[in-house]
Design an enzyme around this catalytic site. Sequence first.
Site, PDB file in Angstrom:
ATOM      1  N   HIS A 279      -0.256   2.853   9.853  1.00 51.92           N
ATOM      2  CA  HIS A 279       0.733   2.978  10.932  1.00 51.92           C
ATOM      3  C   HIS A 279       1.762   4.050  10.617  1.00 51.92           C
ATOM      4  O   HIS A 279       2.299   4.133   9.514  1.00 51.92           O
ATOM      5  CB  HIS A 279       1.375   1.643  11.283  1.00 51.92           C
ATOM      6  CG  HIS A 279       2.209   1.005  10.233  1.00 51.92           C
ATOM      7  ND1 HIS A 279       3.545   1.311  10.043  1.00 51.92           N
ATOM      8  CD2 HIS A 279       1.921   0.047   9.311  1.00 51.92           C
ATOM      9  CE1 HIS A 279       4.035   0.562   9.067  1.00 51.92           C
ATOM     10  NE2 HIS A 279       3.077  -0.206   8.592  1.00 51.92           N
ATOM     11  N   GLU A 325       3.701  -0.497  14.559  1.00 49.22           N
ATOM     12  CA  GLU A 325       3.251  -1.706  13.875  1.00 49.22           C
ATOM     13  C   GLU A 325       4.428  -2.588  13.490  1.00 49.22           C
ATOM     14  O   GLU A 325       4.348  -3.816  13.555  1.00 49.22           O
ATOM     15  CB  GLU A 325       2.453  -1.329  12.621  1.00 49.22           C
ATOM     16  CG  GLU A 325       1.804  -2.518  11.914  1.00 49.22           C
ATOM     17  CD  GLU A 325       2.688  -3.173  10.855  1.00 49.22           C
ATOM     18  OE1 GLU A 325       2.319  -4.247  10.362  1.00 49.22           O
ATOM     19  OE2 GLU A 325       3.746  -2.603  10.520  1.00 49.22           O
ATOM     20  N   HIS A 423      10.405  -2.444   3.355  1.00 47.73           N
ATOM     21  CA  HIS A 423      11.469  -2.593   4.369  1.00 47.73           C
ATOM     22  C   HIS A 423      12.878  -2.402   3.821  1.00 47.73           C
ATOM     23  O   HIS A 423      13.827  -2.966   4.353  1.00 47.73           O
ATOM     24  CB  HIS A 423      11.372  -3.964   5.053  1.00 47.73           C
ATOM     25  CG  HIS A 423      10.139  -4.180   5.848  1.00 47.73           C
ATOM     26  ND1 HIS A 423       9.902  -5.336   6.553  1.00 47.73           N
ATOM     27  CD2 HIS A 423       9.053  -3.386   6.069  1.00 47.73           C
ATOM     28  CE1 HIS A 423       8.718  -5.253   7.169  1.00 47.73           C
ATOM     29  NE2 HIS A 423       8.192  -4.080   6.879  1.00 47.73           N
TER      30      HIS A 423
END
Length: 458
Positions: A279, A325, A423
């Site tokens: 992604h 995504e 993240h």
Amino acid sequence: MNRIALLLILCISFTQAQTKDEQMLRKIYNEALSNGKSYEWLQHLSLTIGHRLSGSVNAELAVNYTKNELKSIKGVNSWLQPVMVPKWVRGLPEFAYIETKNGMTTTVPILALGGSVATPASGIKAELIEVKSIEDLQKLDPSQVSGKIVFYNRPMQDELINTFESYGGCVDQRYAGALEAGKLGAIGVIVRSVTLANDDYPHTGSMSYGDLPVSKRIPAAAISTNGANLLSSILSLNPKTKFYFKQNSQVLEDVESHNVIAEIKGSQYPDEIILVGGHLDSWDVGDGSHDDGAGVVQSMEVIRLFTELGYTPKRTIRVVLFMNEENGLRGATKYAEEAKRKNEKHILALESDAGGFTPRGFSFDTNQANYDHITQWKSLFEPYYIHLFDRKGSGADVGPLKDGKVVLAGLRPDSQRYFDHHHSERDTFDAVNKRELELGAATMAALVYLIDTYGIQE
């Protein structure tokens, strides 16, 4: 011909085929490690473009860059597939502190969760209720929750070797925590970062309000693991401790973005498609090198390796760089819808979305016949220390293609460090090892070659 002669011929044929495959895999690994382009592509994607949140300018810069790079590979046709994606913006940096008594505060690092609403302009401050899970929260009387900030503090399980299993065991509090807390009258949610590291880096990620009315949607943020440990310790001593946080995130109207697609047409079975992908979008902290810049450039490298080695595939080899995504899966959904509308036949869909670390093998979502068919090649991978073949899923972006026939697969790198970066601000180019990244690309290409050569079990 007697039985012994027939067996001898079969053994010779098998040996010759195995030798041919061993030689091809050696060429793939040699080219990837000696002349690979994946690291160079990732450097541009990460350092020149940067993070690539869906709907952002950077996301579209990445679309155009990867399309043009794929187009420059000899014999490759590339194009864009439009898709509408959500546009969420973080706004000004978040701020938070723990208040044990008036005037006594300790700042802690937080990040708004993707999709969260903002706090009021002045922020919110309230007492907290600490829980270990959504199930624990649901056991409480609403009066215990109303007007408070819910603090979800369930850590990833240290003892699980498969860190993705550990991640799956607690990510629900991030995704649905605000939904459930809002139902009980909470005014905000703070979630322990989903990472095994003890550090000061909060880890963001997607969250959902489900069908909760807008009036009941409450702000949600991730707190670093060190911050969560501190907060929990203070609460154990002083349950009346208050927490303040301010965030400025906004959910805007959907915008148009694109999946990037490129392919080499098959010479014998052009209607049979072997897909490799990752992604293109990332979160807006760090630069998305592991999640999922690595998967993007490894997928691009697969198609370059074949052209560079002069390999003519029997089947169509297609690269798909999916958009969105992280906070919607819109790109994957759109691609699958279009594939179904065109009645396309995918036989393998292989995704890399677990970081650019040392490859260990593959995970498959397929029937027993195909799994047995694929695992007969396991010995070909052993010289490269690729030993893991299991049937524990594939990847989020290839999931919508599932139809009971296509083999879905995911590259499985060593996962022990992945969630240190995932993240967060730590997901940066300097955290990617060039050789490990190149080994992953070669491993993907090796599996694609074998599926292209021998097909799958119908």
